[in-house]
Design an enzyme around this catalytic site. Sequence first.
Site, PDB file in Angstrom:
ATOM      1  N   LYS A   1       0.870  -1.142   0.128  1.00 59.36           N
ATOM      2  CA  LYS A   1       0.075   0.025   0.237  1.00 59.36           C
ATOM      3  C   LYS A   1       0.857   1.258   0.056  1.00 59.36           C
ATOM      4  O   LYS A   1       0.520   2.172   0.576  1.00 59.36           O
ATOM      5  CB  LYS A   1      -1.031   0.000   1.171  1.00 59.36           C
ATOM      6  CG  LYS A   1      -2.048  -0.905   1.224  1.00 59.36           C
ATOM      7  CD  LYS A   1      -3.026  -1.082   2.411  1.00 59.36           C
ATOM      8  CE  LYS A   1      -2.188  -1.878   3.461  1.00 59.36           C
ATOM      9  NZ  LYS A   1      -3.588  -2.062   4.470  1.00 59.36           N
TER      10      LYS A   1
ATOM     11  N   ASP B   1      -6.032  -6.901  10.068  1.00 60.58           N
ATOM     12  CA  ASP B   1      -7.429  -6.182  10.187  1.00 60.58           C
ATOM     13  C   ASP B   1      -8.608  -7.088   9.833  1.00 60.58           C
ATOM     14  O   ASP B   1      -9.716  -7.062  10.005  1.00 60.58           O
ATOM     15  CB  ASP B   1      -7.309  -4.954   9.614  1.00 60.58           C
ATOM     16  CG  ASP B   1      -7.018  -5.091   7.909  1.00 60.58           C
ATOM     17  OD1 ASP B   1      -6.490  -5.970   7.553  1.00 60.58           O
ATOM     18  OD2 ASP B   1      -6.900  -4.158   7.313  1.00 60.58           O
TER      19      ASP B   1
HETATM   20 MG    MG Z   1      -7.965  -0.510   7.944  1.00 59.53          MG
END
Ligand code: MG
Length: 496
Positions: free
Chosen positions: A197, A232
């Site tokens: 990312k 997550d």
């Molecule tokens: Mg997140």
Amino acid sequence: MSVAATTSPAVGTLYVSRFPTSRGMPRVTMALRSNVVSVGSILTKLQKDCATPFPVIRHVADSMTADMRAGLAVDGGSNLKMILSYVDSLPSGNEKGLFYALDLGGTNFRALRVQLGGKEDRVVATEFEQLSIPQELMFGTSEELFDFIASTLAGFAEKESEKFHLPHGRQREIGFTFSFPVKQTSIDSGILMKWTKGFAVSGTAGRDVVACLNEAMERQGVDMRVSALVNDTVGTLAGARYWDDDVLVAVILGTGTNACYVERTDCIPKLQGPKSSSGRTIINTEWGAFSDGIPLTVFDRDMDAASINPGEQIFEKTISGMYLGEIARRALVTMAEEGSLFGMAVPNKLSTPFALRTPDICAMQQDNSDDLQAVGSILHDVAGVESSLSERRIVLEVCDAIVRRGGRLAGAGIVGILQKMEQDSKGTIFNKRTVVAMDGGLYEHYPQYRSYLQDAVTELLGSETSKNIVIEHSKDGSGIGAALLAATNSKYDHDF
Ligand code: MG
Ligand code: ADP
């Protein structure tokens, strides 16, 4: 077919409205005509190259299933890492006490505390704080990043109100949500495999991220302990499961993307040593690395080549929030360069990488007005262009093509996971209510994306079976989920 039908009138209008006097100037007309044609042909090619008809999504779903199996067989057996989460038991609802959670995403950093009250009282109180991750920390050193996390946590902990209670003599415990690929070595330790990312922090890859955080907490004088390291997706699954026993899969669609699910331990050939007593464990697929059969455009290939991880995370790069706006921007720049979209000069602002963000294309797609005023003003603000109505329509077509592909591929990926589970445990997924918990800013805020995703799931499963599959947003589930897993793995005796 509908593509050509919607494109042609827009292009025609572009030609007429822009150059009303061209009729008397044949040479210029020819040049303009060819420009005009090329905007239409670039759009048509884009739509064709990223089309996701049924055979494509069928192939993606099947291939996802096959890659999952290969990744479960041996480490390194597939693009999908199929990481063991060491989470073998999910929250029961009986958890009690004060727990903290930290969430390092791709864009935001969140700190949260929750007072859990057991089956009756559930979540008694929560407080949270959210910050954007400063850009420079994404390219700095590991120490700088973890010091930022620890000092934010210290400031947050100081503001704990009287709604929260920690029994005397206990350390505050943290569930640490870390949304990057980690090779988990136990429930409270794990090695960062690589940044994704857009992160390029030096000195973290290959290290235990819990040790990095502990060292930073020591430097910052914070007396707390990480009792669970949680991806997550795993946090989202745990958080959603707290409220609903039918949750078996969780998917994140935010800056990046990932998915996890509940797997039978006897279906994991690579799992050595003692198996969990529940016979189940959560597998973090790291599906962002999937790539087989994804339809790619020249804009995807160029964006990938310019990225910090070329050739990697191809699924993530076609379906997640960090990239959708950028793919659209690249298409628009080519249309401006080769087809004079937005006039003779390519707007400077539009040439800046990542100038057009996914929230911008989302906002444009919500414009239902006749003159597409909001599209015009967003194009003006973010790209510095004055646009005609027909140009705005073209922009919307570009955004729609990219978002449709993203949503449909995400849906196909979900079906890939569900059908893997169904194949191994017949009748336990498709013949009863099964919930897929969704989280992330992209899924939360982009209605068109959500409906393209659902369309693909319905197409693949058929209308009857898809009624049993509930795909629903689990807001902030991952924060509470991480705190719940901190509770489940507390070093103190718990009275539940
Ligand atoms: Mg997140
Ligand atoms: P993270 O991925 O950092 O954990 P989020 O789940 O909040 O954070 O997702 C943030 C991402 O969601 C942004 O990078 C953006 O791509 C996407 N997003 C945020 N708001 C919107 C919006 N209004 N429309 C579309 N996408 C959005």
